[in-house]
Design an enzyme around this catalytic site. Structure first.
Site, PDB file in Angstrom:
ATOM      1  N   THR A 209       0.813  -1.220   0.000  1.00  0.00           N
ATOM      2  CA  THR A 209       0.000   0.000   0.000  1.00  0.00           C
ATOM      3  C   THR A 209       0.846   1.269   0.000  1.00  0.00           C
ATOM      4  OG1 THR A 209      -0.135  -0.180   2.406  1.00  0.00           O
ATOM      5  CG2 THR A 209      -1.965  -1.092   1.141  1.00  0.00           C
TER       6      THR A 209
ATOM      7  N   GLY B 275       3.947   3.853  -1.496  1.00  0.00           N
ATOM      8  CA  GLY B 275       4.198   4.368  -2.843  1.00  0.00           C
ATOM      9  C   GLY B 275       5.035   3.421  -3.695  1.00  0.00           C
ATOM     10  N   GLU B 276       6.197   3.004  -3.171  1.00  0.00           N
ATOM     11  CA  GLU B 276       7.085   2.109  -3.919  1.00  0.00           C
ATOM     12  C   GLU B 276       6.423   0.754  -4.127  1.00  0.00           C
ATOM     13  OE1 GLU B 276      10.576   2.586  -5.181  1.00  0.00           O
ATOM     14  OE2 GLU B 276       9.411   4.434  -5.185  1.00  0.00           O
TER      15      GLU B 276
ATOM     16  N   ILE C 145      13.551  -6.080  -0.710  1.00  0.00           N
ATOM     17  CA  ILE C 145      14.001  -4.996  -1.581  1.00  0.00           C
ATOM     18  C   ILE C 145      14.539  -3.821  -0.753  1.00  0.00           C
ATOM     19  CG2 ILE C 145      13.301  -3.417  -3.440  1.00  0.00           C
ATOM     20  CD1 ILE C 145      13.044  -6.437  -4.107  1.00  0.00           C
ATOM     21  N   THR C 146      13.971  -3.625   0.428  1.00  0.00           N
ATOM     22  CA  THR C 146      14.280  -2.480   1.285  1.00  0.00           C
ATOM     23  C   THR C 146      15.776  -2.197   1.396  1.00  0.00           C
ATOM     24  OG1 THR C 146      12.360  -3.125   2.573  1.00  0.00           O
ATOM     25  CG2 THR C 146      13.820  -1.470   3.557  1.00  0.00           C
ATOM     26  N   GLU C 147      16.126  -0.928   1.218  1.00  0.00           N
ATOM     27  CA  GLU C 147      17.503  -0.480   1.328  1.00  0.00           C
ATOM     28  C   GLU C 147      17.676   0.234   2.662  1.00  0.00           C
ATOM     29  OE1 GLU C 147      18.463   2.187  -1.834  1.00  0.00           O
ATOM     30  OE2 GLU C 147      20.448   2.659  -1.056  1.00  0.00           O
TER      31      GLU C 147
ATOM     32  N   TYR D   6      21.053  -5.178 -15.120  1.00  0.00           N
ATOM     33  CA  TYR D   6      20.254  -4.702 -16.251  1.00  0.00           C
ATOM     34  C   TYR D   6      21.126  -4.564 -17.495  1.00  0.00           C
ATOM     35  CZ  TYR D   6      17.533  -3.106 -12.170  1.00  0.00           C
ATOM     36  OH  TYR D   6      16.886  -3.016 -10.966  1.00  0.00           O
TER      37      TYR D   6
ATOM     38  N   GLU E 147      31.583  -7.236  -7.483  1.00  0.00           N
ATOM     39  CA  GLU E 147      32.226  -5.932  -7.386  1.00  0.00           C
ATOM     40  C   GLU E 147      33.151  -5.928  -6.191  1.00  0.00           C
ATOM     41  OE1 GLU E 147      28.490  -3.727  -7.418  1.00  0.00           O
ATOM     42  OE2 GLU E 147      28.755  -3.274  -5.313  1.00  0.00           O
TER      43      GLU E 147
ATOM     44  N   HIS F 124      42.080  -3.843  12.019  1.00  0.00           N
ATOM     45  CA  HIS F 124      42.825  -5.034  11.621  1.00  0.00           C
ATOM     46  C   HIS F 124      41.879  -6.186  11.364  1.00  0.00           C
ATOM     47  CE1 HIS F 124      46.693  -3.295  12.573  1.00  0.00           C
ATOM     48  NE2 HIS F 124      46.204  -2.873  13.718  1.00  0.00           N
TER      49      HIS F 124
END
Lengths: 376, 307
Positions: free
Chosen positions: B17, B19-20, B111-113, B174, B222, B260
């Site tokens: 519910t 926005g994202e 997905i949450t960052e 992508y 990476e 260290h």
């Protein structure tokens, strides 16, 4: 976020870990007063976030308050391994009998925290770990259980530490959990000749993601020595200044890093790392361009965007919007692909700015940006 | 067959519910994902309507109305959901994952960052003890093209095909999907770049090795950590399918050192060059750029360049 030694010391003290008496200052005169309060003799320690400080002259014993003042004056403002000394900590000298090493650190491979401890602490610990791994105990900590007194006793005995260090091990775990730290390290943890156990030096790295629930941390410290980095941070951009001539703007850390590599592969050097992030607005793009173009070393700029969530037409709008505020004098190579790429390319085509050209692939874009930088 | 996610997967969205959550639920539906509802205790009993893009003739798409459940448990009971996708904000993410694990879902895609690492340690280890797979956090999710999309990977980049892809980085995923769009993918998994993640390169390599529809695996890494070095060691012992690698960050400035302890833990420098060397020693061909990586994939599959 890495803490300074004096901040780590404060955290340790707050959680009941014994530390030497110490105070921090940025004034040589005050250093003299502090030394007096500590009883005359003091260890003057430059506060810099880098290793090898002692070998670089950042730790000195001052036999009296006058020497503390002159030592502080020498250190303040000096450069230690690329870090400017802004403050010094003065600590009571301690008569060390033995040095140990203890830390809790995130073990990415295991997805949890690891206790590392050794009866041979000190500056050579990394070498000890590499050459004689048996001298360093590594014990995974069950996150659901934490470091209980039984666990602490186990760590101490596995590392050959005196049993009385168990209390420090328990409290150090509390620092890790309650302060949302990713690393807590005491090196050395010492036993003094008068029988005390003291955390003589420490490193703490806090988890920036936990800021929302750690009200004591306050605002994010701004420690950008580079004015452009400060400018970018103020605009909410992830920007790292590099020493090349091709400005780089892209979306997503991986793609931007990859773009740097592709430029280097074309015989040029990237001038920066700038990630506009996912779903960037036109404003973000304009800000990014403003920051990169403000670097006098930049001779050409490469904008490399693969729109997943980010819309390429929004990126194009941002580029064109920035032209209202910035007089463009350097060539711009733009590669747009993915989400709304055609609309974005058409927008740039319609505007037909003489210094903006488009490329269809990442490689071609990097090649052209490098070529333009060389020709400039 | 694909890995972890198929057209049979029934997906609940935690945070639908917001926005994202709403935006990406619509995209998931458009990609063909069987999204069966959302979870929000404050809006339980309600529904959320989604307008989907229309057909080729410009007709309006059919609106889809999805139920909002008060808990994952309720949602699972009502729909038989076996996957959740988590969009809830960082302070609530740990509780959301625990809830999904307790409800018995087999796969939780976070997905949450910006989730605190102590929380990620807690929920990934909890999920492990209960046999639930977590993907992420801070990841784009995963897609099995033509079947299902759980997360935020754009579905229009790639067709179904025979390449499996696993990556720490979203936009590099992508980029490679785009470069190899004509060949297509069995499943693409964005495992996320956070220090603690639920599903690793190795987990994905193992699954791709067992997946009959995957002929070749692309592994994108990476700088930082030693996940690629560990993946290389795993490949040497367990993966017989061809693997093509790519590592970003050869030119990146040196990151900060973690006292260290960091070096003591991994014994690795974490540089791109060290990762490349480890992968090549395990027989993985490593591209220097994304396009070279794509070319190596074509070569390994016996395709003509640019084919």
């Amino acid at each position: 976020m890495d803490l300074y030694e004096h901040q780590a010391r404060e955290l340790f003290e707050r959680h009941g870990i014994p530390v030497p008496r110490a105070e921090v200052t940025d004034s040589p005169r005050e250093a003299r007063e502090i030394a007096r309060r500590l009883g005359g003799r003091a260890v003057v320690k430059a506060q810099v976030k880098t290793g090898g400080r002692g070998k670089a002259g950042g730790v000195k014993l001052a036999p009296d308050p006058a020497a503390a003042e002159s030592t502080a004056r020498q250190m303040l403002g000096a450069d230690i391994r690329g870090h400017r000394v802004g403050t010094v900590m003065l600590a009571e000298p301690v008569d060390v009998e033995r040095e140990f090493y203890v830390s809790y650190v995130l073990d990415r491979a295991a997805g949890g925290f690891l206790a590392i401890a050794s009866a041979e602490g000190g500056t050579e610990i990394e070498e000890t770990a590499a050459t004689r791994p048996e001298a360093v105990a590594r014990i995974p900590v069950d996150p659901a259980r934490g470091v209980t007194s039984a666990v602490a006793a186990h760590i101490a005995s596995a590392a050959g530490l005196p049993a009385r260090t168990a209390d420090v091990l328990i409290r150090l775990w509390q620092v890790l959990v309650r302060e949302d730290a990713l690393l807590v390290e005491v090196n050395p943890l010492v036993r003094t000749r008068d029988g005390r156990v003291l955390a003589l030096d420490g490193k703490v790295t806090l988890d920036d993601n936990a800021r929302f629930r750690q009200s004591r941390w306050g605002a994010e410290p701004r420690e950008h020595t580079d004015p452009l980095e400060a400018e970018a941070a103020a605009r909410g951009l992830t920007y790292v200044k590099l020493d090349g001539e091709v400005g780089v703007i892209g979306n997503g850390a991986g793609l931007v890093m990859s773009t740097l590599d592709v430029i280097a592969g074309r015989g040029a050097r990237p001038a920066d790392f700038l990630d506009i992030g996912g779903g960037a607005s036109a404003r973000t793009m304009a800000d990014a361009l403003f920051v990169v173009l403000a670097d006098p070393a930049v001779k050409s700029v490469l904008v490399n965007v693969f729109g997943g969530i980010t819309a390429c037409d929004t990126v194009a709008e941002g580029i064109l919007g920035a032209l209202d505020a910035v007089h463009l004098t350097k060539p711009l190579v733009v590669r747009l692909d993915g989400n709304n790429a055609e609309a974005g390319r058409a927008l740039l085509d319609r505007h037909a700015h003489p210094l903006i050209e488009q490329a269809t692939t990442m490689d071609a874009a990097a090649h052209r940006a490098a070529e333009l930088a060389r020709a400039a | 067959m694909a890995i972890f996610l198929t057209k049979e997967s029934k997906v609940l969205v935690q945070g639908m519910t917001g926005g994202e959550g709403r935006k990406h639920t619509r995209r998931m539906l458009a990609a063909g994902t069987d999204v069966v509802g959302g979870v929000n205790p404050r809006k339980a009993g309600g529904t959320v309507d989604f307008e989907l893009p229309g057909g080729a003739n410009g007709s309006a798409g059919e609106p889809i109305s999805l139920p909002v459940f008060g808990s994952v448990h309720e949602g699972v009971a009502a729909t038989g959901a076996d996957v959740t996708v988590v969009f809830v904000p960082p302070p609530f993410a740990k509780a959301a994952v625990h809830e999904a694990v307790d409800a018995g879902t087999g796969l939780v895609v976070v997905i949450t960052e910006g989730i605190p690492v102590h929380d990620s340690v807690a929920f990934t280890s909890y999920a492990r003890t209960r046999g639930t797979r977590v993907i992420g956090p801070n990841c784009p999710g995963l897609i099995t093209p033509g079947q299902s999309d759980a997360g935020i990977i754009p579905a229009d980049i790639a067709r179904p095909g025979r390449v499996g892809l696993v990556s720490k980085s979203g936009t590099l995923t992508y980029q490679l999907m785009h470069e190899l769009a004509d060949i297509g993918f069995s499943t693409c998994v964005g495992i996320g770049g956070d220090p603690v993640i639920g599903t690793t390169h190795i987990d994905c390599l193992a699954a791709f090795q067992d997946d009959p529809e995957t002929e070749l695996v692309v592994l994108i890494g990476e700088i930082g950590g030693d996940a690629e070095e560990r993946a290389a060691a795993y490949i040497r012992g367990h993966v017989t399918k061809p693997v093509v690698g790519y590592v970003a960050g050869f030119t990146a400035p040196e990151g900060r050192t973690m006292g260290h302890a960091g070096a003591i833990v991994s014994g690795s420098t974490g540089t791109a060059r060290a990762k490349q060397a480890a992968l090549e020693a395990a027989g993985v061909r490593v591209g220097v750029t994304p396009s070279e990586t794509a070319a190596l994939v074509r070569e390994a599959l016996g395709e003509r360049p640019g084919g």
